[in-house]
Scaffold this motif. Structure first.
Motif, PDB file in Angstrom:
ATOM      1  N   SER A 375       0.825  -1.207   0.000  1.00  0.00           N
ATOM      2  CA  SER A 375       0.000   0.000   0.000  1.00  0.00           C
ATOM      3  C   SER A 375       0.862   1.260   0.000  1.00  0.00           C
ATOM      4  CB  SER A 375      -0.918   0.014   1.222  1.00  0.00           C
ATOM      5  OG  SER A 375      -0.157   0.132   2.418  1.00  0.00           O
ATOM      6  N   PHE A 376       2.020   1.194   0.673  1.00  0.00           N
ATOM      7  CA  PHE A 376       2.915   2.347   0.747  1.00  0.00           C
ATOM      8  C   PHE A 376       3.424   2.735  -0.637  1.00  0.00           C
ATOM      9  CE2 PHE A 376       7.315   3.961   1.228  1.00  0.00           C
ATOM     10  CZ  PHE A 376       7.031   5.140   1.890  1.00  0.00           C
ATOM     11  N   THR A 379       0.706   4.651  -2.573  1.00  0.00           N
ATOM     12  CA  THR A 379       0.497   6.029  -2.109  1.00  0.00           C
ATOM     13  C   THR A 379       1.599   6.951  -2.618  1.00  0.00           C
ATOM     14  OG1 THR A 379       1.650   5.578  -0.016  1.00  0.00           O
ATOM     15  CG2 THR A 379      -0.734   5.307  -0.032  1.00  0.00           C
ATOM     16  N   LYS A 380       2.819   6.423  -2.744  1.00  0.00           N
ATOM     17  CA  LYS A 380       3.925   7.236  -3.270  1.00  0.00           C
ATOM     18  C   LYS A 380       3.674   7.592  -4.738  1.00  0.00           C
ATOM     19  CE  LYS A 380       7.708   7.530  -1.327  1.00  0.00           C
ATOM     20  NZ  LYS A 380       8.347   8.572  -0.492  1.00  0.00           N
ATOM     21  N   ALA A 383       0.886  10.169  -4.804  1.00  0.00           N
ATOM     22  CA  ALA A 383       1.390  11.434  -4.273  1.00  0.00           C
ATOM     23  C   ALA A 383       2.155  12.198  -5.342  1.00  0.00           C
ATOM     24  CB  ALA A 383       2.287  11.179  -3.064  1.00  0.00           C
ATOM     25  N   ALA A 391      -2.899  11.443  -1.804  1.00  0.00           N
ATOM     26  CA  ALA A 391      -2.295  10.105  -1.818  1.00  0.00           C
ATOM     27  C   ALA A 391      -2.977   9.127  -0.875  1.00  0.00           C
ATOM     28  CB  ALA A 391      -0.805  10.193  -1.482  1.00  0.00           C
ATOM     29  N   LYS A 392      -3.480   9.625   0.252  1.00  0.00           N
ATOM     30  CA  LYS A 392      -4.086   8.726   1.232  1.00  0.00           C
ATOM     31  C   LYS A 392      -5.308   7.998   0.670  1.00  0.00           C
ATOM     32  CE  LYS A 392      -6.886  12.434   3.292  1.00  0.00           C
ATOM     33  NZ  LYS A 392      -7.158  13.210   4.532  1.00  0.00           N
ATOM     34  N   TRP A 393      -5.911   8.564  -0.387  1.00  0.00           N
ATOM     35  CA  TRP A 393      -7.083   7.930  -0.988  1.00  0.00           C
ATOM     36  C   TRP A 393      -6.716   6.679  -1.772  1.00  0.00           C
ATOM     37  CZ3 TRP A 393     -11.695   9.008   0.716  1.00  0.00           C
ATOM     38  CH2 TRP A 393     -11.917  10.258   1.319  1.00  0.00           C
ATOM     39  N   PHE A 394      -5.431   6.516  -2.073  1.00  0.00           N
ATOM     40  CA  PHE A 394      -5.018   5.260  -2.717  1.00  0.00           C
ATOM     41  C   PHE A 394      -5.358   4.083  -1.820  1.00  0.00           C
ATOM     42  CE2 PHE A 394      -2.039   1.759  -3.190  1.00  0.00           C
ATOM     43  CZ  PHE A 394      -2.160   1.466  -4.545  1.00  0.00           C
ATOM     44  N   ASN A 395      -5.192   4.260  -0.503  1.00  0.00           N
ATOM     45  CA  ASN A 395      -5.449   3.158   0.420  1.00  0.00           C
ATOM     46  C   ASN A 395      -6.905   2.715   0.400  1.00  0.00           C
ATOM     47  OD1 ASN A 395      -2.814   2.869   1.309  1.00  0.00           O
ATOM     48  ND2 ASN A 395      -3.044   4.338   2.970  1.00  0.00           N
ATOM     49  N   TYR A 398      -7.103   0.732  -2.716  1.00  0.00           N
ATOM     50  CA  TYR A 398      -6.299  -0.468  -2.464  1.00  0.00           C
ATOM     51  C   TYR A 398      -7.104  -1.496  -1.676  1.00  0.00           C
ATOM     52  CZ  TYR A 398      -2.258  -3.195  -0.759  1.00  0.00           C
ATOM     53  OH  TYR A 398      -1.370  -4.199  -0.456  1.00  0.00           O
TER      54      TYR A 398
END
Length: 455
Positions: A375-376, A379-380, A383, A391-395, A398
């Motif tokens: 997940s990290f 987000t990169k 971002a 970027a936090k919305w990727f999670n 995911y």
């Protein structure tokens, strides 16, 4: 779903040759360009991981050890257990040899990529770091690097999903527990959907806590899961000692079988080995630089050397243990199924009928650690394409794909990830070759520093 799989399958042959050219061709170039120097510093790399060269005042969020274990947590996982089984199922025992060769080249690739991640990272006034392939592409290459960085990041939004891990864990759970029979008393449910939702909830509890929480959990899980897996495999090998040498002989013999039945013949076998090795240790993808770029160091070469240990642990050690277990048990001859079923059979047959239960526990630990760390990466990528706040919305995206992966077929998942990986390799390997002189110059200064410290 069949239509999607057909489209993906039609694109894979083109992606295969691209991956072979960039990963093996580019990796061999870096190997000779480095004059094999990183290999000679293998022992020094281990001492760095042990903290002998740490400086608490260096910028960064995590230690060398945490960076290595976080990156390894993403690679040492289902790719080592079911990925090896898939490779042997598709290409026979000889494919393992080409996985080894790709891993040796991959060590050099990770050395260059993770050195660049530290070299071109941005340290903000609040201590926040920006690092990864998209940043060394943009800062190192300049204007020409921007399209490469965008291409990489878009592909990463698919490549850095945990769909394969979820799919194979679900298959393992359904095979070992068989809830439709063992838990039928509580009702008739879609158990794959329930597994997907459960994994989504567990993953959410960790990944929304940020990098340091992910690194902390990974550092706790990785040594445990590798240790348990190692013990299980050792029991199998010690109870079948007479088959170890013949298993290695079979791998070497079949690696150069020019009459192999693999699609594409001998070169098809080589390509398959490259695909499965890259899938296993992620060499050339640009994933590891995202973690290693966050480490507490001012020496790019130090982190490159630490990262180099990843493919060695992942493919040379863990994948080999899986392969020998599958071969020595005869599972590759007796199981006609793609995915983790072959490894499950090998463990069940060789560990007194309880090996499949042990493997289920190991796979659970592998799956969770991989899901946390992947997940990290995503987000990169987001971002870079948008901004850190977005970027936090990727999670969220995911976590949603975790449930989808639990109920879809293994064929769709493998083709989707293989294609995304091939696309990610293109811009990353171009950047590594372009910026290789920068790493060599840094390595020359680092070696001089080491020499001065000894005198």
């Amino acid at each position: 779903m069949d239509t999607i799989n057909s489209v993906l399958s039609s694109l894979i042959p083109y992606a295969e040759w691209v991956m072979l050219f960039f990963v093996i061709g580019g990796g061999l170039f870096l190997l000779f360009y480095s004059r094999f120097t990183p290999y000679l510093l293998f022992r020094h790399a281990i001492s760095i991981v042990r903290g002998k060269h740490d400086d608490p005042n260096d910028p960064g969020q995590i230690s060398h050890l945490q960076a290595l274990f976080s990156a390894v947590a993403a690679t040492v996982g289902l790719g080592n257990i079911s990925g090896v089984a898939i490779a042997i199922y598709q290409g026979g025992p000889g494919v393992v040899f080409w996985m080894w060769m790709t891993a040796l080249v991959g060590m050099i690739i990770k050395f260059y990529g993770c050195s660049l991640a530290v070299m071109y990272r941005t340290v903000h006034s609040d201590g926040r770091l920006e690092s990864g392939p998209m940043h060394y592409m943009t800062k190192g290459i300049g204007f020409m690097g921007k399209p490469l960085a965008v291409f990489f990041s878009v592909a990463g939004l698919v490549g850095f999903l945990g769909v394969f891990t979820v799919n194979q864990f679900t298959q393992t759970f359904m095979s070992v527990v068989d809830p439709d029979v063992t838990i039928a008393a509580i009702g008739d449910f879609n158990w794959k959907l329930i597994i997907g939702i459960s994994l989504s909830i567990i993953t959410s509890l960790v990944i929304f806590g940020g990098l340091q929480k992910i690194a902390k959990v990974s550092t706790a899980i990785v040594p445990f899961m590798i240790g348990v897996y190692f013990v299980g495999v050792m029991v199998i090998l010690f109870t079948n000692v007479e088959g170890i040498i013949p298993s290695f002989e079979l791998i070497f013999r079949e690696a150069f079988n020019f009459d192999t039945a693999v699609k594409g013949g001998f070169w098809g076998l080589v390509i398959l080995g490259v695909r499965r090795a890259v899938f296993s240790n992620e060499a050339g993808l640009g994933s590891a630089p995202m973690y290693h770029g966050e480490s507490k160091t001012n020496e790019p070469v130090q982190e490159g050397l630490v990262a180099m240990l990843g493919p060695f642990i992942d493919t040379i050690i863990v994948c080999t243990l899986t392969a020998i277990t599958i071969i020595i048990s005869g599972a590759y001859l007796e199981v006609d199924a793609n995915g983790i079923a072959m490894t499950l059979y090998a463990f069940e047959k060789s560990l007194f009928g309880y090996g499949d239960i042990l493997l289920l526990l190991i796979v659970a630990a592998f799956a969770l650690s991989t899901l946390f760390t992947y997940s990290f990466y995503g987000t990169k990528c987001l971002a870079y394409l948008a901004n850190p706040k977005i970027a936090k919305w990727f999670n969220v995206y995911y976590v949603a794909t975790i449930t989808f992966a639990a109920i879809t077929s293994v064929g769709v998942v493998i083709n989707l990830i293989d294609l995304a990986y091939a696309l990610m390799c293109i811009p990353n390997m171009i950047a590594l070759i372009w910026l290789a002189p920068k790493v060599n110059a840094s390595m020359k200064l680092y070696l001089k520093k080491m020499k001065d410290e000894r005198t």
